[in-house]
Scaffold this motif. Sequence first.
Motif, PDB file in Angstrom:
ATOM      1  N   ASP A 268       0.822  -1.218   0.000  1.00 33.64           N
ATOM      2  CA  ASP A 268       0.000   0.000   0.000  1.00 33.64           C
ATOM      3  C   ASP A 268       0.851   1.260   0.000  1.00 33.64           C
ATOM      4  N   LYS A 269       2.130   1.115  -0.410  1.00 28.83           N
ATOM      5  CA  LYS A 269       3.022   2.273  -0.429  1.00 28.83           C
ATOM      6  C   LYS A 269       3.741   2.359  -1.773  1.00 28.83           C
ATOM      7  N   VAL A 270       4.293   3.531  -2.073  1.00 22.15           N
ATOM      8  CA  VAL A 270       5.060   3.712  -3.307  1.00 22.15           C
ATOM      9  C   VAL A 270       6.431   3.048  -3.139  1.00 22.15           C
ATOM     10  N   LEU A 271       6.851   2.294  -4.149  1.00 23.69           N
ATOM     11  CA  LEU A 271       8.137   1.598  -4.106  1.00 23.69           C
ATOM     12  C   LEU A 271       9.057   2.105  -5.207  1.00 23.69           C
ATOM     13  N   LYS A 272      10.345   2.073  -4.931  1.00 28.31           N
ATOM     14  CA  LYS A 272      11.347   2.467  -5.915  1.00 28.31           C
ATOM     15  C   LYS A 272      11.970   1.222  -6.540  1.00 28.31           C
ATOM     16  N   THR A 273      12.190   1.266  -7.843  1.00 31.84           N
ATOM     17  CA  THR A 273      12.760   0.115  -8.556  1.00 31.84           C
ATOM     18  C   THR A 273      14.280   0.066  -8.468  1.00 31.84           C
ATOM     19  N   GLY A 274      14.923   1.207  -8.224  1.00 34.66           N
ATOM     20  CA  GLY A 274      16.383   1.264  -8.205  1.00 34.66           C
ATOM     21  C   GLY A 274      16.982   0.300  -7.197  1.00 34.66           C
ATOM     22  N   GLY A 275      17.945  -0.499  -7.636  1.00 29.74           N
ATOM     23  CA  GLY A 275      18.606  -1.455  -6.766  1.00 29.74           C
ATOM     24  C   GLY A 275      17.983  -2.832  -6.745  1.00 29.74           C
TER      25      GLY A 275
END
Length: 408
Positions: free
Chosen positions: A162-169
């Motif tokens: 339910d949260k925004v996720l970052k793809t980096g890494g």
Amino acid sequence: MKKNLLTLFLALGLLATTSISCSSDDNSSEIVQSKSSVLKLSFKAENIKSYDNVVLELVETNSGVKTTKIVTQNTLEFPIDKGSYKISINGKVTLTSGEQMEIGGNSSIDLIQETQSLSIDLILKVFSEDFIIEEVFFTGVRTLEGKLYTGGRYFKLTNNTDKVLKTGGLLICQSEFFNTVNHNVTPNIVNSDFGVQAVLMIPKEHSKDVEPGDFIVVADMATNHKKANIPAFDLSKADYEFPNLDNPKLGQVDNPAVPNAKVIYSTMNFNMFFLNDRGAESYALARFPENVTVQTWLTEYTYDYEYLNKAGNITKKKTYRIPNSWILDGVNSSPTEKWVHNTLGASLDAGWTGVGTIDSDPSRYGKSIRRKVVGKMQNGKNMYKDTNNSTVDFMRDSEVSLASGIVH
């Protein structure tokens, strides 16, 4: 004429009586063997106070017959028909600390004796709060001329939180071992680490924010693979790609508009990240901890193992490992009749899925493994099943989700 007929009937009757008598004599001399065996199971786990909702499933590989049992303690004994069985166990337990946890385990056995015993390790499951693997398309397609087209393979990774996720890494890891062959390697690190033959990394400089329920596509080539004679898919809008430009035989091209995922390690020539088209391997998503760089990993996380080969000699090999504590999600895959063991630990995936029934199944082309939808998020996006058991989380032999292109 009537006399001849009467003689014939009497002769036939005598022959039938003789035949039945002989058949009866033959049967009486046969040794009748029991078709049933008593299976004695024990479950190995630490700090379990009670088994609250634990189910054991046995599948006979030849007939497909399923048998389920409720597990209430660390031993279980019951009669069952002899045969070759794949065994999985999943459910909830209460620890001595009072905490309730999910557990899982799997094994296999050939029941041929009147009584047999088997011990199964139970592993506590660790669930992800990051990206999950929604779909893997590894089979490729057949052209209208019947040739194998290996381009257009992809991973579909979804934000199931339910949260925004970052793809980096993000790391996409491919298993060192096949699930269809068990070399009984030493040391066996499956319960602590994942041995890898190749690892992709999404560079942090190309990181994207992904909203809850949305997904990214990581394709081998971000191009339109659908041609007049190729029933493939349009992946030109992929988020990342991993074309191999070092191997001229592949003829792969780089889409300059799509960032590249970097192959940070591979055992294959030309540093290739190449999916097995039978899906006989496992895949995992991971991230390095903050204090670990690519160079640190390559220096400190080697994996040396050995096994006895068919010639009776010791084979020694070296690769790398990803600690299970770094892994966000994983899936074991295999054709049904070829599965032998799982190369991901049961804490990450207590089951397995796949495409096809037999090895090199001709029906596998154009199909994928896809995670099941269990409902909707508040924003209307799909919510996916995630029990760390891909037998129940994934759909085998699925139609691909990107047949009409990439549509969010």
